[in-house]
Design an enzyme around this catalytic site. Structure first.
Site, PDB file in Angstrom:
ATOM      1  N   GLU A 115       0.991  -1.198  -0.007  1.00 60.87           N
ATOM      2  CA  GLU A 115       0.212   0.149  -0.100  1.00 60.87           C
ATOM      3  C   GLU A 115       0.926   1.525   0.129  1.00 60.87           C
ATOM      4  O   GLU A 115       0.559   2.114   0.951  1.00 60.87           O
ATOM      5  CB  GLU A 115      -1.001  -0.081   1.225  1.00 60.87           C
ATOM      6  CG  GLU A 115      -2.061  -1.104   1.100  1.00 60.87           C
ATOM      7  CD  GLU A 115      -2.981  -1.172   2.103  1.00 60.87           C
ATOM      8  OE1 GLU A 115      -2.828  -0.528   3.209  1.00 60.87           O
ATOM      9  OE2 GLU A 115      -4.078  -1.795   2.170  1.00 60.87           O
ATOM     10  N   GLU A 119      -6.923  -7.361  -1.080  1.00 62.54           N
ATOM     11  CA  GLU A 119      -7.401  -7.384   0.332  1.00 62.54           C
ATOM     12  C   GLU A 119      -9.036  -7.112  -0.011  1.00 62.54           C
ATOM     13  O   GLU A 119      -9.425  -5.846  -0.019  1.00 62.54           O
ATOM     14  CB  GLU A 119      -6.763  -6.323   1.013  1.00 62.54           C
ATOM     15  CG  GLU A 119      -5.371  -6.703   1.644  1.00 62.54           C
ATOM     16  CD  GLU A 119      -4.835  -5.855   2.543  1.00 62.54           C
ATOM     17  OE1 GLU A 119      -5.487  -4.907   2.924  1.00 62.54           O
ATOM     18  OE2 GLU A 119      -3.452  -5.994   3.076  1.00 62.54           O
TER      19      GLU A 119
END
Length: 608
Positions: A188, A263
């Site tokens: 991320e 995710e």
């Protein structure tokens, strides 16, 4: 002589055939995992990843196989796993990839034995609601350190870790006969920074060390995050990819690689003082149905959360004065709960996935056993004040990391000269401070909200003694405020005067410290007490130690640190796995920051 020669030649011929056979077998077990523009290809054929994430550091090792089997029985064909750098290299250059939960290689081998592929998420930064996002806090000893960028000091230590880890995981790649299909580059990054050179350097380090499977990045499905966080040519992971629009955004960024939902969230994290996060299952099922209908690959973050044992839980902060520490449990409202039991969410997902996959989903493993333990009587045992180490002398307070301490507690002590009462300000208290004057409790100062002052009462003592006892509640693990040193990070002032000449006591509360505690009487005016109790078992099974009669602290069972508890909730019970219990006599040790009288505890069979 001729006969002996013939026998030798025959023996060498048999050995060579055996070697060729073994080599051929090994070669046959190797696999290729590659990319088309829209799909993953396993040995040249389209392959849909249905992954469930779990973290071996958060699961007792004896339960690794059970949790992997549970994921498979829900319909998953892949396990995603984070590797926490600071869990494996807590001191510079000292690695542990072999003992107990540190043996990441064995975890991956068990996945393969159970017929599961693996997505490896090795960092060096991972987030994961884990202390400092997996980055070793020893780096914070460097005053001007910059992380997750091309700071040469950060990169040198990151490369050392990656090089060491590569030697372990390289034989476990699918290209070498193992089960690892893909490796993530950082995590991320588009939510944090935009150093494209850094991201490409991380990938190059892996390649240099023989990691030859596809790489992927994971970012939120927004244009700026994908631009800043992706490495060209790497698979685009979306956190999460829940709609056609999300995948279209990925395609705009790079139409030549597949995207997947790296995710997909069946649950969510919980901070101290909040209610347990319990996201709606109907929304999750709708999202999974979309991914299955469109044949998109996905990873459930997490299918099983486990536990932030000890002091491993991290924290969030989205403003300069905000601080949100995570609870000890990483149950996450996941399909497989903290103690490995299937939930209603598990059964709903299993039913849905079974309608789409062509492979046979196995039966659900037998549930892990649990027990309740009746009232355990606790006795006052000692105080932190009777077990202080030799102090470090310092002109002004120093944070833990400057003293080679990464977690636990720290005590600052000085005499008041000049001003002896009034407005005491701690800049900054990281994270929870209790203040004492002349051996008596004055009050607490918490980091969150930026209200760091407390009034010191007047004293008749010529040189009053000030003590500030600070608890670290986990390094921030996400976003811009990750440079997060613990203890007192700058100074202490009294009515504006900077207080000098400190004694600093490092209190790691590690196994060595806990096992060497000396008994002592508890002073009701000076919080910081230990309580001890024993109980006897005729069989062992999982349980939860109920701390609802205590206020704030940590608990050990047979020397194992179960983690933190806090009466602000929501967590009042701490998970104690069966391997940490034993038949016969067992011991509970509690440290409480505020309680001075013993109260009983018990063992319950659920988190709530």
């Amino acid at each position: 002589m001729t006969k002996a020669k013939d026998l030798l030649l025959h023996f060498l011929f048999i050995i060579s055939l055996l070697f060729i056979s073994i080599s051929a077998s090994a070669q046959a077990s190797k696999n290729t995992f590659s990319l088309s523009k829209t799909e993953f290809l396993l040995n040249g054929k389209p392959f849909q990843i249905i992954s469930g994430e779990m973290h071996p550091a958060r699961i007792p090792r004896v339960y690794w196989r059970n949790r992997i089997q549970m994921a498979k029985a829900m319909g998953c064909n892949t396990i995603a796993a984070y590797v926490f750098w600071n869990y494996h290299e807590s001191k510079p250059g000292v690695f542990d990839f072999t003992t107990d939960n540190h043996d990441i290689g064995e975890f991956i081998r068990i996945c393969q034995q159970e017929g599961m592929w693996v997505i490896l998420r090795p960092g060096p930064y991972v987030c994961a609601e884990w202390d400092f996002g997996g980055i070793p806090s020893y780096l914070l000893k460097i005053p001007d350190i910059k992380i997750r960028c091309m700071d040469s000091r950060y990169m040198a230590t990151a490369e050392r870790y990656m090089t060491h880890l590569a030697t372990i995981v390289k034989p476990l790649l699918c290209t070498n006969g193992g089960s690892i299909l893909m490796v993530q580059v950082e995590n991320e990054y588009g939510s944090y920074g935009n150093d494209k050179t850094y991201m490409e350097t991380v990938r190059k380090i892996w390649i240099k060390n023989g990691i030859n499977v596809p790489f992927y990045t994971a970012d939120g499905p927004t244009a700026f995050m994908l631009e800043a966080g992706n490495v060209y040519g790497a698979v685009i992971g979306l956190d999460s990819g829940s709609s056609e629009a999300d995948f279209e955004e990925a395609k705009k960024h790079n139409p030549n690689v597949p995207a997947f939902s790296s995710e997909t969230y069946p649950g969510w994290l919980t901070h101290w003082g909040e209610k347990w996060a319990k996201p709606d299952t109907a929304g999750l099922l709708k999202e999974i149905k979309f991914l299955l209908d469109t044949k998109r690959s996905f990873n459930l973050y997490v299918i099983h959360g486990g536990t932030n044992f000890g002091f491993t839980a991290g924290a969030n902060a989205f403003t300069a004065t905000q601080f949100q520490p995570d609870v000890t449990s990483y149950d996450y409202d996941a399909p497989i709960n903290e103690q490995g039991q299937p939930t209603a969410k598990y059964f709903a997902l299993r039913k849905l996935i079974s309608k789409y996959v062509k492979y046979k989903i196995p039966e659900i493993p037998k549930p892990v056993e649990t027990i309740t333990i009746p009232e355990i009587k606790m006795q006052a045992y000692s105080t932190v004040w009777a077990n202080l180490p030799v102090p470090v002398k310092s002109a002004q307070p120093k944070p833990m990391e400057a003293l080679d301490q990464s977690s636990g507690y720290i005590l600052y002590k000085t005499k008041l000269i000049g001003h002896k009462s009034g407005r005491l300000t701690i800049t900054e208290p990281h994270d929870y401070a209790t203040v004492f004057l002349n051996g008596k409790y004055v009050g607490k100062v918490q980091r969150d909200s930026g209200k760091w002052s407390i009034n010191l009462p007047k004293s008749d003592v010529k040189e009053p003694v000030l003590e500030i006892f600070v608890e670290a509640l986990g390094h921030i693990n996400f976003a811009q405020f990750m440079i997060d040193r613990k203890g007192i990070t700058d100074r202490v002032t009294l009515n504006g005067m900077t207080l000098m000449d400190w004694d600093i006591y490092k209190l790691l509360f590690d196994n060595q410290f806990i096992s060497s505690l000396k008994p002592a009487a508890i002073n009701p005016d000076k919080n910081g007490a230990f309580f001890k109790g024993t109980f006897t078992l005729d069989r062992v099974a999982d349980t939860y130690i109920d701390l609802s009669k205590y206020k704030k602290g940590a608990v050990w069972v047979n020397g194992h640190n179960l983690g933190r508890y806090w009466d602000i909730g929501p967590q009042k019970r701490l998970y104690c796995p069966a391997p940490w219990l034993k038949k016969g006599r067992n011991e509970v040790l509690i440290f409480d920051l505020h309680q001075t009288e013993a109260a009983s505890v018990s063992g319950e069979n659920t988190l709530e």
